[in-house]
Design a protein around this motif. Structure first.
Motif, PDB file in Angstrom:
ATOM      1  N   LYS A  67       0.828  -1.206   0.000  1.00 14.92           N
ATOM      2  CA  LYS A  67       0.000   0.000   0.000  1.00 14.92           C
ATOM      3  C   LYS A  67       0.863   1.257   0.000  1.00 14.92           C
ATOM      4  CE  LYS A  67      -4.179  -1.669   2.307  1.00 14.92           C
ATOM      5  NZ  LYS A  67      -5.052  -1.488   3.490  1.00 14.92           N
ATOM      6  N   GLY A  68       1.971   1.211   0.728  1.00 12.32           N
ATOM      7  CA  GLY A  68       2.894   2.343   0.758  1.00 12.32           C
ATOM      8  C   GLY A  68       3.505   2.616  -0.609  1.00 12.32           C
ATOM      9  N   ILE A  69       3.863   1.540  -1.335  1.00  6.95           N
ATOM     10  CA  ILE A  69       4.423   1.679  -2.684  1.00  6.95           C
ATOM     11  C   ILE A  69       3.395   2.313  -3.620  1.00  6.95           C
ATOM     12  CG2 ILE A  69       5.226   0.381  -4.705  1.00  6.95           C
ATOM     13  CD1 ILE A  69       6.492  -1.599  -2.655  1.00  6.95           C
ATOM     14  N   ASP A  70       2.142   1.847  -3.530  1.00  6.85           N
ATOM     15  CA  ASP A  70       1.078   2.418  -4.369  1.00  6.85           C
ATOM     16  C   ASP A  70       0.872   3.902  -4.065  1.00  6.85           C
ATOM     17  OD1 ASP A  70       0.724  -0.043  -5.519  1.00  6.85           O
ATOM     18  OD2 ASP A  70      -0.999  -0.593  -4.266  1.00  6.85           O
ATOM     19  N   ASP A  71       0.919   4.271  -2.776  1.00  7.51           N
ATOM     20  CA  ASP A  71       0.764   5.671  -2.381  1.00  7.51           C
ATOM     21  C   ASP A  71       1.949   6.507  -2.868  1.00  7.51           C
ATOM     22  OD1 ASP A  71      -0.482   7.852  -1.106  1.00  7.51           O
ATOM     23  OD2 ASP A  71       0.734   7.560   0.694  1.00  7.51           O
ATOM     24  N   ALA A  72       3.151   5.939  -2.798  1.00  5.88           N
ATOM     25  CA  ALA A  72       4.351   6.665  -3.232  1.00  5.88           C
ATOM     26  C   ALA A  72       4.316   6.945  -4.728  1.00  5.88           C
ATOM     27  CB  ALA A  72       5.599   5.874  -2.865  1.00  5.88           C
ATOM     28  N   LYS A  73       3.756   6.024  -5.509  1.00  5.58           N
ATOM     29  CA  LYS A  73       3.679   6.219  -6.959  1.00  5.58           C
ATOM     30  C   LYS A  73       2.725   7.352  -7.332  1.00  5.58           C
ATOM     31  CE  LYS A  73       5.034   1.573  -8.283  1.00  5.58           C
ATOM     32  NZ  LYS A  73       4.624   0.284  -8.872  1.00  5.58           N
ATOM     33  N   LYS A  74       1.845   7.729  -6.408  1.00  7.00           N
ATOM     34  CA  LYS A  74       0.917   8.839  -6.651  1.00  7.00           C
ATOM     35  C   LYS A  74       1.546  10.186  -6.297  1.00  7.00           C
ATOM     36  CE  LYS A  74      -2.992   5.920  -5.482  1.00  7.00           C
ATOM     37  NZ  LYS A  74      -3.976   5.612  -4.428  1.00  7.00           N
ATOM     38  N   ASN A  75       2.657  10.158  -5.549  1.00  7.98           N
ATOM     39  CA  ASN A  75       3.284  11.393  -5.068  1.00  7.98           C
ATOM     40  C   ASN A  75       4.691  11.576  -5.628  1.00  7.98           C
ATOM     41  OD1 ASN A  75       1.075  11.929  -3.309  1.00  7.98           O
ATOM     42  ND2 ASN A  75       1.887  10.451  -1.879  1.00  7.98           N
ATOM     43  N   LEU A  76       4.874  11.387  -6.908  1.00  5.70           N
ATOM     44  CA  LEU A  76       6.201  11.502  -7.517  1.00  5.70           C
ATOM     45  C   LEU A  76       6.511  12.951  -7.873  1.00  5.70           C
ATOM     46  CD1 LEU A  76       6.156   8.455  -9.956  1.00  5.70           C
ATOM     47  CD2 LEU A  76       7.369   8.623  -7.797  1.00  5.70           C
ATOM     48  N   ILE A  77       7.772  13.358  -7.636  1.00  6.84           N
ATOM     49  CA  ILE A  77       8.231  14.686  -8.046  1.00  6.84           C
ATOM     50  C   ILE A  77       9.526  14.557  -8.844  1.00  6.84           C
ATOM     51  CG2 ILE A  77       7.171  15.917  -6.108  1.00  6.84           C
ATOM     52  CD1 ILE A  77      10.008  16.129  -4.889  1.00  6.84           C
ATOM     53  N   LYS A  78       9.810  15.573  -9.654  1.00  6.46           N
ATOM     54  CA  LYS A  78      11.035  15.623 -10.450  1.00  6.46           C
ATOM     55  C   LYS A  78      12.046  16.488  -9.713  1.00  6.46           C
ATOM     56  CE  LYS A  78      13.299  15.224 -14.473  1.00  6.46           C
ATOM     57  NZ  LYS A  78      14.507  14.528 -14.132  1.00  6.46           N
ATOM     58  N   VAL A  79      13.258  15.943  -9.534  1.00  6.45           N
ATOM     59  CA  VAL A  79      14.319  16.642  -8.814  1.00  6.45           C
ATOM     60  C   VAL A  79      15.422  17.023  -9.802  1.00  6.45           C
ATOM     61  CG1 VAL A  79      16.032  16.439  -6.979  1.00  6.45           C
ATOM     62  CG2 VAL A  79      13.825  15.300  -6.739  1.00  6.45           C
ATOM     63  N   PRO A  80      15.872  18.289  -9.808  1.00  9.35           N
ATOM     64  CA  PRO A  80      16.977  18.663 -10.700  1.00  9.35           C
ATOM     65  C   PRO A  80      18.305  18.105 -10.187  1.00  9.35           C
ATOM     66  CG  PRO A  80      16.287  20.547  -9.398  1.00  9.35           C
ATOM     67  CD  PRO A  80      15.345  19.426  -9.080  1.00  9.35           C
ATOM     68  N   VAL A  81      18.868  17.125 -10.896  1.00  9.85           N
ATOM     69  CA  VAL A  81      20.153  16.539 -10.529  1.00  9.85           C
ATOM     70  C   VAL A  81      21.155  16.943 -11.610  1.00  9.85           C
ATOM     71  CG1 VAL A  81      21.392  14.404 -10.082  1.00  9.85           C
ATOM     72  CG2 VAL A  81      19.003  14.601  -9.397  1.00  9.85           C
ATOM     73  N   MET A  82      22.226  17.614 -11.199  1.00  6.39           N
ATOM     74  CA  MET A  82      23.257  18.069 -12.132  1.00  6.39           C
ATOM     75  C   MET A  82      24.579  17.405 -11.789  1.00  6.39           C
ATOM     76  SD  MET A  82      22.433  22.142 -12.073  1.00  6.39           S
ATOM     77  CE  MET A  82      24.057  22.439 -12.683  1.00  6.39           C
ATOM     78  N   HIS A  83      25.091  16.593 -12.683  1.00 12.73           N
ATOM     79  CA  HIS A  83      26.374  15.904 -12.487  1.00 12.73           C
ATOM     80  C   HIS A  83      26.404  15.133 -11.170  1.00 12.73           C
ATOM     81  CE1 HIS A  83      27.648  18.268 -15.887  1.00 12.73           C
ATOM     82  NE2 HIS A  83      27.402  19.379 -15.231  1.00 12.73           N
ATOM     83  N   GLY A  84      25.286  14.518 -10.797  1.00 12.45           N
ATOM     84  CA  GLY A  84      25.225  13.688  -9.598  1.00 12.45           C
ATOM     85  C   GLY A  84      24.973  14.440  -8.310  1.00 12.45           C
ATOM     86  N   THR A  85      24.833  15.756  -8.370  1.00 13.61           N
ATOM     87  CA  THR A  85      24.575  16.526  -7.158  1.00 13.61           C
ATOM     88  C   THR A  85      23.415  17.495  -7.398  1.00 13.61           C
ATOM     89  OG1 THR A  85      25.602  17.817  -5.389  1.00 13.61           O
ATOM     90  CG2 THR A  85      26.244  18.363  -7.650  1.00 13.61           C
ATOM     91  N   ILE A  86      23.068  18.249  -6.385  1.00 11.07           N
ATOM     92  CA  ILE A  86      21.969  19.209  -6.497  1.00 11.07           C
ATOM     93  C   ILE A  86      22.532  20.576  -6.910  1.00 11.07           C
ATOM     94  CG2 ILE A  86      20.461  17.994  -4.891  1.00 11.07           C
ATOM     95  CD1 ILE A  86      21.409  19.881  -2.686  1.00 11.07           C
ATOM     96  N   PRO A  87      21.701  21.463  -7.478  1.00  8.91           N
ATOM     97  CA  PRO A  87      22.215  22.732  -7.987  1.00  8.91           C
ATOM     98  C   PRO A  87      22.643  23.744  -6.910  1.00  8.91           C
ATOM     99  CG  PRO A  87      19.920  22.415  -8.637  1.00  8.91           C
ATOM    100  CD  PRO A  87      20.328  21.216  -7.881  1.00  8.91           C
ATOM    101  N   HIS A  88      21.995  23.736  -5.732  1.00 13.45           N
ATOM    102  CA  HIS A  88      22.318  24.731  -4.703  1.00 13.45           C
ATOM    103  C   HIS A  88      21.907  24.227  -3.325  1.00 13.45           C
ATOM    104  CE1 HIS A  88      18.033  25.872  -4.505  1.00 13.45           C
ATOM    105  NE2 HIS A  88      18.046  25.725  -5.819  1.00 13.45           N
ATOM    106  N   ASP A  89      22.323  24.954  -2.285  1.00 15.11           N
ATOM    107  CA  ASP A  89      21.952  24.618  -0.903  1.00 15.11           C
ATOM    108  C   ASP A  89      20.454  24.810  -0.732  1.00 15.11           C
ATOM    109  OD1 ASP A  89      24.680  24.788  -0.836  1.00 15.11           O
ATOM    110  OD2 ASP A  89      24.787  26.051   0.940  1.00 15.11           O
ATOM    111  N   GLN A  90      19.876  24.006   0.165  1.00 14.85           N
ATOM    112  CA  GLN A  90      18.447  24.179   0.439  1.00 14.85           C
ATOM    113  C   GLN A  90      18.150  23.770   1.872  1.00 14.85           C
ATOM    114  OE1 GLN A  90      16.215  25.556  -1.985  1.00 14.85           O
ATOM    115  NE2 GLN A  90      15.228  25.887  -0.026  1.00 14.85           N
ATOM    116  N   PHE A  91      17.293  24.530   2.545  1.00 13.10           N
ATOM    117  CA  PHE A  91      16.861  24.250   3.905  1.00 13.10           C
ATOM    118  C   PHE A  91      15.350  24.108   3.886  1.00 13.10           C
ATOM    119  CE2 PHE A  91      15.244  25.676   8.017  1.00 13.10           C
ATOM    120  CZ  PHE A  91      15.975  24.882   8.887  1.00 13.10           C
TER     121      PHE A  91
END
Length: 172
Positions: A67-91
């Motif tokens: 059930k958790g897997i099914d719920d997770a598939k409904k809440n997908l987001i796209k994350v900007p990954v650049m060269h294996g890391t993130i673009p900037h600091d985030q809090f």
């Protein structure tokens, strides 16, 4: 701070890998004795910039995970990954959990705690420095990590918004 619109993604035909972050046994006392049930916090991702999380509850552990897997598939987001890391600091903050993620040089690896590590690895981030501050509750840490990943902006979109060149975004 402006309201953020997360980059929602449809599950469709993505090849997603699942990771169970936490399983919790819940007990309910009734007249006839104790009734046990389980809740499972699951993170899914294609390790290429798409990640989601979900919570499943059931009488059996395996059913809760499904059930958790099914719920997770409904809440997908796209994350900007650049060269294996993130673009900037985030809090980001969710409840009492606070999360700080920073980009790292190639070869650093994922330096993060348990529930944050699962989210970042599922997203496909290979080099990142992350710190969980405040509460260590896995549910809130995962939600705070998602909030932080959702607030990340790609340099191209920043350049378009400010009407400046991409080179000026990086060099100032």
């Amino acid at each position: 701070m402006a309201k953020n619109s997360f980059n929602k993604v449809k599950a469709g035909d993505l090849e997603l890998k699942e990771k169970v972050v936490a399983i919790n046994r819940v007990t309910k006392t009734t007249k006839g004795g104790r009734t046990f049930s389980f809740s499972a916090l699951v993170v899914v991702g294609n390790e290429n910039g798409v990640v989601g999380h979900g919570l499943g509850k059931a009488k059996e552990v395996q059913q809760a995970i499904t059930k958790g897997i099914d719920d997770a598939k409904k809440n997908l987001i796209k994350v900007p990954v650049m060269h294996g890391t993130i673009p900037h600091d985030q809090f980001a903050k969710e409840g009492a959990a606070k999360v700080l993620i920073k980009p790292a040089a190639h070869g650093t690896g994922v330096i993060a705690g348990g529930s944050m590590r699962a989210v970042l690895e599922s997203a496909g981030v290979t080099d990142v420095l992350a710190k969980s501050l405040g509460s260590a509750n896995p549910h809130n840490v995962v939600k705070a990590t998602f909030k932080a990943l959702g607030m990340l902006r790609e340099p191209i979109s920043v350049a378009r918004t400010r009407s400046i060149s991409l080179k000026k975004v990086f060099n100032g």
